[in-house]
Design a protein around this motif. Structure first.
Motif, short mmCIF file in Angstrom:
data_model
loop_
_atom_site.label_atom_id
_atom_site.label_comp_id
_atom_site.label_asym_id
_atom_site.label_seq_id
_atom_site.Cartn_x
_atom_site.Cartn_y
_atom_site.Cartn_z
N GLU A 36 0.95 -1.24 0.08
CA GLU A 36 0.05 0.00 0.09
C GLU A 36 1.01 1.23 0.03
O GLU A 36 1.03 1.85 1.14
N LYS A 37 1.35 1.62 -1.15
CA LYS A 37 2.39 2.61 -1.11
C LYS A 37 1.85 3.94 -0.78
O LYS A 37 2.53 4.84 -0.43
N LYS A 38 0.40 4.16 -0.82
CA LYS A 38 0.02 5.57 -0.78
C LYS A 38 -0.53 5.45 0.75
O LYS A 38 -1.21 6.55 1.06
N GLU A 43 5.99 5.73 4.03
CA GLU A 43 5.53 6.94 5.02
C GLU A 43 5.03 6.44 6.13
O GLU A 43 4.22 5.67 6.54
N ASN A 54 -4.00 14.62 5.74
CA ASN A 54 -3.82 14.00 4.54
C ASN A 54 -4.98 13.27 3.96
O ASN A 54 -5.04 12.00 4.02
N SER A 73 -6.36 12.45 1.36
CA SER A 73 -6.30 11.70 0.25
C SER A 73 -5.67 10.36 0.29
O SER A 73 -5.49 9.44 -0.35
N LYS A 74 -4.92 10.27 1.74
CA LYS A 74 -4.37 8.98 1.96
C LYS A 74 -5.06 8.33 2.90
O LYS A 74 -5.64 8.76 3.89
N GLU A 75 -4.80 6.70 3.06
CA GLU A 75 -5.13 5.93 4.18
C GLU A 75 -4.06 6.25 5.17
O GLU A 75 -2.87 5.76 5.01
N ASN A 101 -10.66 8.14 6.74
CA ASN A 101 -9.18 7.80 6.20
C ASN A 101 -8.39 7.21 7.40
O ASN A 101 -7.33 7.06 7.33
#
Ligand code: SF4
Lengths: 372, 75
Positions: free
Chosen positions: A90-92, A120, A137, A139-141, A170
């Motif tokens: 899960e790169k994001k 991250e 953030n 837009s990120k999980e 999120n």
């Protein structure tokens, strides 16, 4: 600092050590010539007992055994590995966790190494920090990798409640929380080591209440004293325990009366129970202990990382890496110097296992304070 | 990791308190503690007050320790 310094004074400490010696050696006493094993279950006690030289100050026949009470240390190898698989996949996603987790070696990498490779990973002081990270953030999980005993679990529960109130979409939590009393029971049941009594952790008990240890005296005939973490608290707790043994009493007692009650913190218990329910949990070195963990209830499934992501144990191995003997250390079967890697291949700057990473780990405590 | 430090509540705003921990002021959540009072001491863990510190009980423990240092109660 008020309510810390008072419990670090040398004069009562010396008197207390003398009193413990008298109780354990008195020629006509019940304990004379007997080997007594006392387990301190909590990593904060282990650190304090090492740092203030309490282990070394005990009379010869009293052995202080460190137990599985460092949350980072008892996190199993597969639970580290599956997290590393997760951050690679899960790169994001952003993973948040408590600081000590970063350097714990998994079987093929560590979070620290993954972070250097670009994952991250954020270190938080409070689970509440995750709310800010999630808000910043959108837009990120954000996934909180959550370890800790009954002291910490309510703070995570309160964070999840707050996330729901705020409508946070999120944020999720991977609950690896563990419970203290079932682990004590499992250690006694295993019968691998000789435990004559327990020093129970002050801050876990501040939440759950001292009554939670009743089973030790009722079912196993073992005494238990709930002690604070300053050196005089730990010593007073040991004195109370040795006194009980010398009088053949098997009671649950509270030394840390300024913080610990029989009932504990009802509100924290209620918040914990709203969000979590008991589950089996895997402990490093010990294996699965029934009912010794916490999973997130159905009602909060939206915040449960296990439900939200595919984060199973595929490709994870149970054996400890690199010949590390943490499992045995955690069960009190060996002391760190008995591990062949101790202070050779394994040092705080190059830890081979979690017990050397966390400042509360038994190996780290021995390395810093009890090297001979 | 179950480290908890004693601090004094110097301000309360709803579910939040400002707590003086050894001279450092910290924002602490009161979501886990019933009946927190101004000027009272609490144990702070991971950003939350997890229990009140009973000052009378603390004094009692201090007196017990002093008694020890004075050579009494060593039976
Ligand atoms: S000294 Fe290092 S390798 Fe040995 S048990 Fe401790 S952490 Fe593991």
């Amino acid at each position: 600092m008020k309510y810390m310094d008072e419990f670090r004074r040398p004069a009562p400490a010396a008197a207390m050590v003398e009193a413990i010696k008298t109780l354990s050696a008195g020629r006509r006493g019940r304990l004379a010539g007997r080997e007594i094993g006392i387990m301190e279950i909590c990593g904060t006690h282990t650190h304090s007992i090492s740092r203030y030289g309490i282990r070394a100050a005990m009379p010869q026949n009293i052995r202080l055994i460190s137990g599985p009470g460092c949350p980072v240390c008892v996190t199993s190898q597969p639970d580290i590995d599956r997290l590393i698989h997760f951050v690679r996949r899960e790169k994001k996603a952003i993973v948040a966790t408590f600081g000590d987790m970063l350097r714990v070696p998994g079987s093929f990498s560590s979070l620290e190494r993954e972070r250097a490779e670009g994952a991250e990973i954020r270190v938080v002081y409070s689970p509440l920090d995750c709310l800010d990270i999630a808000a910043a953030n959108p837009s990120k999980e954000v996934m909180f990798y959550s370890v800790g005993f009954e002291t910490t679990a309510p703070t995570v529960a309160a964070t999840i409640v707050e996330a729901r109130r705020k409508g946070v979409k999120n944020l999720s939590v991977l609950s690896l929380h563990k419970l203290t009393p079932p682990a004590m029971r499992a250690l006694v049941d295993a019968g691998d080591i000789n435990i004559d009594g327990f020093i129970a952790p002050g801050h876990v008990t501040a939440v759950i209440g001292a009554r939670a240890y009743g089973f030790l005296s009722e079912e196993y005939g073992l005494p238990c004293v709930v002690a604070g973490f300053e050196p005089l608290d730990a010593l007073a707790g040991l004195w109370m325990l040795v006194k009980q043994l010398s009088e053949a009493r098997r009671d649950i007692e509270i030394q840390y009366k300024r913080v610990v009650t029989w009932e504990g913190n009802r509100k924290a218990q209620a918040v914990l129970n709203d969000v979590f329910t008991e589950a089996d949990a895997m402990w490093r070195g010990i294996g699965v202990i029934p009912g010794s963990g916490l999973k997130i209830r159905e009602g909060f499934a939206a915040f449960d990382a296990e439900k939200r992501f595919d984060i199973g144990y595929d490709g994870c191995v149970v054996e400890e890496a690199h010949g590390c003997a943490c499992g045995k250390v955690l069960k009190g079967l060996i002391t760190p110097p008995e591990c062949p890697l101790f202070q050779k291949a394994c040092r705080p700057d190059a830890p081979q296992g979690p017990c050397m990473v966390s400042s509360e780990g038994t190996c780290a405590a021995y390395y810093r304070y009890e090297r001979v | 990791m179950c480290l908890g430090v004693p601090g004094k509540i110097i301000e309360i705003k709803g579910e939040w308190a400002k707590v003086d921990v050894g001279g450092t002021k910290r924002e602490v959540s009161l979501a886990l503690l019933e009946g927190a009072k101004l000027d009272s001491y609490v144990i702070v863990h991971a950003g939350f007050a997890i229990q009140t510190l009973d000052e009378d009980a603390a004094q009692e423990t201090i007196r017990f320790l002093d008694g020890f240092a004075g050579g009494r109660d060593t039976a």
